[in-house]
Design a protein around this motif. Sequence first.
Motif, PDB file in Angstrom:
ATOM      1  N   LEU A 122      11.155 -11.119  15.073  1.00 11.33           N
ATOM      2  CA  LEU A 122      12.026 -10.096  14.485  1.00 11.33           C
ATOM      3  C   LEU A 122      12.033  -8.820  15.334  1.00 11.33           C
ATOM      4  O   LEU A 122      13.086  -8.203  15.538  1.00 11.33           O
ATOM      5  CB  LEU A 122      11.578  -9.781  13.060  1.00 11.33           C
ATOM      6  N   VAL A 123      10.861  -8.431  15.846  1.00 12.57           N
ATOM      7  CA  VAL A 123      10.776  -7.226  16.667  1.00 12.57           C
ATOM      8  C   VAL A 123      11.552  -7.401  17.963  1.00 12.57           C
ATOM      9  O   VAL A 123      12.320  -6.507  18.373  1.00 12.57           O
ATOM     10  CB  VAL A 123       9.300  -6.884  16.960  1.00 12.57           C
ATOM     11  N   THR A 124      11.396  -8.537  18.631  1.00 12.58           N
ATOM     12  CA  THR A 124      12.093  -8.743  19.902  1.00 12.58           C
ATOM     13  C   THR A 124      13.599  -8.846  19.712  1.00 12.58           C
ATOM     14  O   THR A 124      14.364  -8.377  20.558  1.00 12.58           O
ATOM     15  CB  THR A 124      11.570 -10.009  20.592  1.00 12.58           C
ATOM     16  N   VAL A 125      14.042  -9.445  18.624  1.00 15.18           N
ATOM     17  CA  VAL A 125      15.476  -9.519  18.349  1.00 15.18           C
ATOM     18  C   VAL A 125      16.022  -8.110  18.097  1.00 15.18           C
ATOM     19  O   VAL A 125      17.092  -7.743  18.614  1.00 15.18           O
ATOM     20  CB  VAL A 125      15.756 -10.441  17.147  1.00 15.18           C
ATOM     21  N   ALA A 126      15.297  -7.303  17.316  1.00 17.54           N
ATOM     22  CA  ALA A 126      15.734  -5.932  17.054  1.00 17.54           C
ATOM     23  C   ALA A 126      15.782  -5.117  18.351  1.00 17.54           C
ATOM     24  O   ALA A 126      16.730  -4.350  18.584  1.00 17.54           O
ATOM     25  CB  ALA A 126      14.798  -5.275  16.049  1.00 17.54           C
ATOM     26  N   ARG A 157      11.515 -22.815  12.295  1.00 21.32           N
ATOM     27  CA  ARG A 157      10.226 -23.497  12.153  1.00 21.32           C
ATOM     28  C   ARG A 157       9.455 -22.988  10.940  1.00 21.32           C
ATOM     29  O   ARG A 157       8.702 -23.735  10.305  1.00 21.32           O
ATOM     30  CB  ARG A 157       9.389 -23.288  13.422  1.00 21.32           C
ATOM     31  N   TYR A 158       9.633 -21.726  10.597  1.00 18.16           N
ATOM     32  CA  TYR A 158       8.822 -21.110   9.552  1.00 18.16           C
ATOM     33  C   TYR A 158       9.573 -20.904   8.242  1.00 18.16           C
ATOM     34  O   TYR A 158       8.959 -20.546   7.239  1.00 18.16           O
ATOM     35  CB  TYR A 158       8.301 -19.745  10.039  1.00 18.16           C
ATOM     36  N   ALA A 218       2.336 -13.479  12.422  1.00 19.57           N
ATOM     37  CA  ALA A 218       2.430 -12.677  13.643  1.00 19.57           C
ATOM     38  C   ALA A 218       3.596 -13.128  14.514  1.00 19.57           C
ATOM     39  O   ALA A 218       4.325 -12.298  15.081  1.00 19.57           O
ATOM     40  CB  ALA A 218       1.117 -12.780  14.427  1.00 19.57           C
ATOM     41  N   LEU A 219       3.799 -14.431  14.620  1.00 18.22           N
ATOM     42  CA  LEU A 219       4.906 -14.940  15.424  1.00 18.22           C
ATOM     43  C   LEU A 219       6.256 -14.579  14.803  1.00 18.22           C
ATOM     44  O   LEU A 219       7.209 -14.234  15.512  1.00 18.22           O
ATOM     45  CB  LEU A 219       4.781 -16.452  15.591  1.00 18.22           C
ATOM     46  N   ILE A 220       6.338 -14.673  13.487  1.00 14.91           N
ATOM     47  CA  ILE A 220       7.586 -14.288  12.806  1.00 14.91           C
ATOM     48  C   ILE A 220       7.888 -12.814  13.048  1.00 14.91           C
ATOM     49  O   ILE A 220       9.031 -12.433  13.355  1.00 14.91           O
ATOM     50  CB  ILE A 220       7.481 -14.584  11.302  1.00 14.91           C
ATOM     51  N   LEU A 221       6.859 -11.963  12.902  1.00 16.34           N
ATOM     52  CA  LEU A 221       7.049 -10.532  13.131  1.00 16.34           C
ATOM     53  C   LEU A 221       7.467 -10.260  14.571  1.00 16.34           C
ATOM     54  O   LEU A 221       8.359  -9.425  14.827  1.00 16.34           O
ATOM     55  CB  LEU A 221       5.749  -9.786  12.809  1.00 16.34           C
ATOM     56  N   LEU A 222       6.863 -10.970  15.512  1.00 18.45           N
ATOM     57  CA  LEU A 222       7.197 -10.768  16.922  1.00 18.45           C
ATOM     58  C   LEU A 222       8.635 -11.197  17.209  1.00 18.45           C
ATOM     59  O   LEU A 222       9.339 -10.528  17.978  1.00 18.45           O
ATOM     60  CB  LEU A 222       6.222 -11.556  17.794  1.00 18.45           C
ATOM     61  N   ARG A 263      -0.773 -28.265   6.579  1.00 24.12           N
ATOM     62  CA  ARG A 263      -1.595 -28.173   5.375  1.00 24.12           C
ATOM     63  C   ARG A 263      -1.637 -26.744   4.845  1.00 24.12           C
ATOM     64  O   ARG A 263      -1.490 -25.771   5.587  1.00 24.12           O
ATOM     65  CB  ARG A 263      -3.014 -28.665   5.667  1.00 24.12           C
ATOM     66  N   ASP A 264      -1.850 -26.645   3.545  1.00 27.67           N
ATOM     67  CA  ASP A 264      -1.910 -25.328   2.917  1.00 27.67           C
ATOM     68  C   ASP A 264      -3.322 -24.767   2.975  1.00 27.67           C
ATOM     69  O   ASP A 264      -4.298 -25.490   3.133  1.00 27.67           O
ATOM     70  CB  ASP A 264      -1.467 -25.417   1.454  1.00 27.67           C
ATOM     71  N   GLY A 265      -3.427 -23.467   2.827  1.00 25.38           N
ATOM     72  CA  GLY A 265      -4.728 -22.846   2.658  1.00 25.38           C
ATOM     73  C   GLY A 265      -5.428 -22.436   3.933  1.00 25.38           C
ATOM     74  O   GLY A 265      -6.532 -21.885   3.872  1.00 25.38           O
ATOM     75  N   ASP A 266      -4.877 -22.676   5.107  1.00 25.01           N
ATOM     76  CA  ASP A 266      -5.511 -22.282   6.352  1.00 25.01           C
ATOM     77  C   ASP A 266      -5.138 -20.833   6.650  1.00 25.01           C
ATOM     78  O   ASP A 266      -3.992 -20.526   6.989  1.00 25.01           O
ATOM     79  CB  ASP A 266      -5.070 -23.206   7.491  1.00 25.01           C
ATOM     80  N   VAL A 267      -6.113 -19.939   6.524  1.00 21.40           N
ATOM     81  CA  VAL A 267      -5.855 -18.504   6.675  1.00 21.40           C
ATOM     82  C   VAL A 267      -5.427 -18.181   8.095  1.00 21.40           C
ATOM     83  O   VAL A 267      -4.488 -17.396   8.318  1.00 21.40           O
ATOM     84  CB  VAL A 267      -7.106 -17.703   6.280  1.00 21.40           C
ATOM     85  N   VAL A 268      -6.099 -18.769   9.092  1.00 17.81           N
ATOM     86  CA  VAL A 268      -5.773 -18.477  10.489  1.00 17.81           C
ATOM     87  C   VAL A 268      -4.344 -18.907  10.803  1.00 17.81           C
ATOM     88  O   VAL A 268      -3.593 -18.184  11.464  1.00 17.81           O
ATOM     89  CB  VAL A 268      -6.772 -19.181  11.425  1.00 17.81           C
ATOM     90  N   ALA A 269      -3.959 -20.095  10.335  1.00 16.58           N
ATOM     91  CA  ALA A 269      -2.596 -20.581  10.577  1.00 16.58           C
ATOM     92  C   ALA A 269      -1.565 -19.652   9.947  1.00 16.58           C
ATOM     93  O   ALA A 269      -0.520 -19.369  10.555  1.00 16.58           O
ATOM     94  CB  ALA A 269      -2.448 -21.999  10.035  1.00 16.58           C
ATOM     95  N   ARG A 270      -1.865 -19.164   8.739  1.00 17.90           N
ATOM     96  CA  ARG A 270      -0.927 -18.250   8.075  1.00 17.90           C
ATOM     97  C   ARG A 270      -0.780 -16.949   8.853  1.00 17.90           C
ATOM     98  O   ARG A 270       0.325 -16.414   8.997  1.00 17.90           O
ATOM     99  CB  ARG A 270      -1.385 -17.974   6.647  1.00 17.90           C
TER     100      ARG A 270
END
Length: 409
Positions: free
Chosen positions: A34-38, A139-140, A28-32, A16-23
């Motif tokens: 990218l950081v671990t791959v780098a 997934r994202y 954070a998971l996307i950033l993590l 669902r859209d609009g859930d701030v915590v989910a976003r």
Amino acid sequence: MASLKTDLYRWLEDSRDGDVVARWINAALILLVLVTVAISVLETVPGIDAASGGWLADVQMVAGLVFLGEYLARLYVADLHPPLRRHGPVAARLRYAVQPMALIDLLAVLPLLLVLVLPVSALPALAVLRLLRFLKLVRYSPALRSLVSAVVGERRALLGSLFIVCGVILVASTLMYMVEHDVQPDVFGSIPLAAWWAVTTATTTGYGDAVPVTPLGRLIAAVVMMTGYALLALPVGIIASAFAREVHSRDFVVTWSMVSRVPLFEDLNAAEVAEIAKLLRSHTVLAGEVIAERGDAAHCMYFVAAGEVQVDLPTETVRLGEGAFFGELALLRQRRRAATVRAVTRTQLLVLDAGALRQLLLRNPHIAARIEREAASREAWGQRSAGDIAEEELTQAEALDIPPDAGSR
């Protein structure tokens, strides 16, 4: 505990859209990732790895722990997925664990587990395994999902194009062997040796380490080079056209996966689900918008693909989430709506119009029997359902810890 489990499901798995915590969790998971791959790439550079003082390894360890927590959390809430609820806690988690995205999540955790058991000499190989965490972005990323879907959907055409490429290379290798093997035995002395030239020429790479010298050989090479452009264009064109279709339909289309998530259709085979998908249309409603008004004539039935709706019954209020369905009884029995249904959040609906429903009932007696059986059970259930929802939906609402009168507060 039930409330925590519901929150985890909403944050990790609900679309669902609009859930701030989910976003924020997704970001954070996307950033993590990218950081671990780098870091995995940088760790292969001796100078950088030595100068880091070990903090790169510490970051990898923390990331591994986060991915492990995420994987365990997704397993914990797996039995709340609409298609998996009926299998029970253990079976639902086992079924979820073998799904592609769950396997990718497991791959992201494996480096953390293997670093504890592998010898030091094998640790550099973990960099390759850590790079596989990049797959978690599927997934994202709607674009990556569309690309994967396009490739999977056109797998037979791509396999056919591969056979064509292999055939052209085999023919080119054989012809060049026949023409050039006496003149250049070290380069074209056998078909396997000539195959290297055929591959580099057909792919327009042309390293120059194998070049025909006879006039006929050069003529064959010219034909193979020109054919190479068509060979490259064939799979590229297949993927590009399929990807374009996926991208254009990405804004909430009726897809196989959406229909198969609906509990009413979860046991159907792929052909039956595909037939239903052709008859459904998508509709998005905003929070607070009325979907069906009590007393209105019934023209369609609805399936909740994402979001949440509130059904105002004469005696109570019930909330229905992803996978729920309503409105078919009034449609089949040609009655007026017995309840008002409104969106609690931004909601994506799959709509089956009256004409499409009749068409479905005529074409597929098996599906017709399932819908008729569900309608009959709702009629027999009594006044509480008011002809619009079934006990199954109330059970799902209770499983999600949603009080029946939540909408009246």
